[in-house]
Design a protein around this motif. Structure first.
Motif, PDB file in Angstrom:
ATOM      1  N   ASP A  35       0.813  -1.215   0.000  1.00  0.00           N
ATOM      2  CA  ASP A  35       0.000   0.000   0.000  1.00  0.00           C
ATOM      3  C   ASP A  35       0.850   1.269   0.000  1.00  0.00           C
ATOM      4  OD1 ASP A  35      -2.127  -1.729   0.077  1.00  0.00           O
ATOM      5  OD2 ASP A  35      -2.850  -1.109   2.049  1.00  0.00           O
ATOM      6  N   LYS A  36       1.898   1.290   0.791  1.00  0.00           N
ATOM      7  CA  LYS A  36       2.724   2.496   0.908  1.00  0.00           C
ATOM      8  C   LYS A  36       3.417   2.822  -0.424  1.00  0.00           C
ATOM      9  CE  LYS A  36       6.307   4.635   3.714  1.00  0.00           C
ATOM     10  NZ  LYS A  36       7.265   4.459   4.802  1.00  0.00           N
ATOM     11  N   ALA A  38       2.684   1.691  -3.438  1.00  0.00           N
ATOM     12  CA  ALA A  38       1.700   1.907  -4.501  1.00  0.00           C
ATOM     13  C   ALA A  38       1.126   3.320  -4.467  1.00  0.00           C
ATOM     14  CB  ALA A  38       0.573   0.880  -4.394  1.00  0.00           C
ATOM     15  N   ASN A  39       1.147   3.952  -3.306  1.00  0.00           N
ATOM     16  CA  ASN A  39       0.620   5.306  -3.164  1.00  0.00           C
ATOM     17  C   ASN A  39       1.702   6.371  -3.138  1.00  0.00           C
ATOM     18  OD1 ASN A  39      -2.270   4.850  -3.038  1.00  0.00           O
ATOM     19  ND2 ASN A  39      -1.818   3.718  -1.171  1.00  0.00           N
ATOM     20  N   ASP A  40       2.932   5.994  -3.442  1.00  0.00           N
ATOM     21  CA  ASP A  40       4.054   6.933  -3.477  1.00  0.00           C
ATOM     22  C   ASP A  40       4.603   6.951  -4.904  1.00  0.00           C
ATOM     23  OD1 ASP A  40       6.643   8.078  -3.417  1.00  0.00           O
ATOM     24  OD2 ASP A  40       7.031   7.327  -1.386  1.00  0.00           O
ATOM     25  N   ASP A  41       4.254   7.978  -5.659  1.00  0.00           N
ATOM     26  CA  ASP A  41       4.615   8.029  -7.077  1.00  0.00           C
ATOM     27  C   ASP A  41       6.114   7.937  -7.319  1.00  0.00           C
ATOM     28  OD1 ASP A  41       1.991   8.139  -7.877  1.00  0.00           O
ATOM     29  OD2 ASP A  41       1.940  10.334  -7.986  1.00  0.00           O
ATOM     30  N   LYS A  44       7.245   4.339  -6.531  1.00  0.00           N
ATOM     31  CA  LYS A  44       6.695   3.460  -7.559  1.00  0.00           C
ATOM     32  C   LYS A  44       7.464   3.616  -8.872  1.00  0.00           C
ATOM     33  CE  LYS A  44       2.147   3.475  -9.165  1.00  0.00           C
ATOM     34  NZ  LYS A  44       0.711   3.392  -8.894  1.00  0.00           N
ATOM     35  N   ILE A  60       0.921  -2.410  -6.756  1.00  0.00           N
ATOM     36  CA  ILE A  60      -0.458  -2.084  -6.418  1.00  0.00           C
ATOM     37  C   ILE A  60      -0.755  -2.291  -4.934  1.00  0.00           C
ATOM     38  CG2 ILE A  60      -1.359  -2.500  -8.729  1.00  0.00           C
ATOM     39  CD1 ILE A  60      -2.098  -5.306  -7.963  1.00  0.00           C
ATOM     40  N   THR A  61      -1.857  -1.699  -4.514  1.00  0.00           N
ATOM     41  CA  THR A  61      -2.295  -1.864  -3.129  1.00  0.00           C
ATOM     42  C   THR A  61      -2.884  -3.259  -2.943  1.00  0.00           C
ATOM     43  OG1 THR A  61      -4.534  -1.073  -3.551  1.00  0.00           O
ATOM     44  CG2 THR A  61      -2.874   0.607  -2.946  1.00  0.00           C
ATOM     45  N   LYS A  64      -6.431  -3.375  -4.378  1.00  0.00           N
ATOM     46  CA  LYS A  64      -6.448  -3.456  -5.844  1.00  0.00           C
ATOM     47  C   LYS A  64      -6.046  -4.852  -6.306  1.00  0.00           C
ATOM     48  CE  LYS A  64      -5.252  -1.164 -10.070  1.00  0.00           C
ATOM     49  NZ  LYS A  64      -4.768   0.017 -10.730  1.00  0.00           N
TER      50      LYS A  64
END
Length: 159
Positions: A35-36, A38-41, A44, A60-61, A64
């Motif tokens: 999750d971390k 996947a939410n950090d552009d 990623k 991905i999270t 997802k």
């Protein structure tokens, strides 16, 4: 979809995964479930640069991943899944994602009285141990192995 390899690794996608584990997995997709990241552009994007040659990559999270598996998104692929915690794999099993072996690689050194050292580079908290038992009881063989050249060690007797 066929899950051809599953691995716990605190660094997720790194050189040992890219050069050793991914090629031997025979996967055509490596999936990082975190999750971390996947939410950090930035994280990623950096991780995408390390994509193993010839493989698609998903970062991905957990939600997802579960939705994608449920919808059949990866039905015609061979997938190598990497996550940081055994709880991710418990949730995958609970959502009928089939795999029969989990390789525990490097984990973060965890502090505490009840932490168990599984190998030179892998540790487990009491919560991790509960999750490993759930996986083992569901028919998953759980081993610790840092690189493919290491002999895999079944963790059943350690927990």
């Amino acid at each position: 979809m066929t899950v051809v390899m599953t691995r716990i690794d605190n660094r997720l996608l790194h050189v040992i995964i890219v050069t050793q584990w991914a090629p031997m997995s025979k996967a055509n997709r490596v999936m990082v479930i975190d999750d971390k990241v996947a939410n950090d552009d930035i994280a990623k994007s950096s991780m995408r640069l390390a994509r193993p040659a010839g493989m698609a990559i998903s970062i991905i999270t957990e939600d997802k991943a579960l939705n994608n598996f449920k919808s059949g998104k990866y039905d015609h692929e061979n997938v190598f899944i990497i996550a940081k915690e055994p709880s991710t794999f418990v949730k995958l099993k609970e959502h009928n994602v089939e795999f029969n072996k989990l390789i525990v690689g490097g984990t973060v050194v965890k502090e505490g009285d009840k932490v168990i050292q599984l190998s030179q580079r892998a540790y487990a908290t009491p919560e991790n141990i509960v999750d490993y038992h759930k996986l083992i009881n569901s028919g998953v063989k759980v081993v610790t192995q840092f690189v493919p050249a290491d002999k895999p060690q079944d963790i059943s007797s350690l927990i």
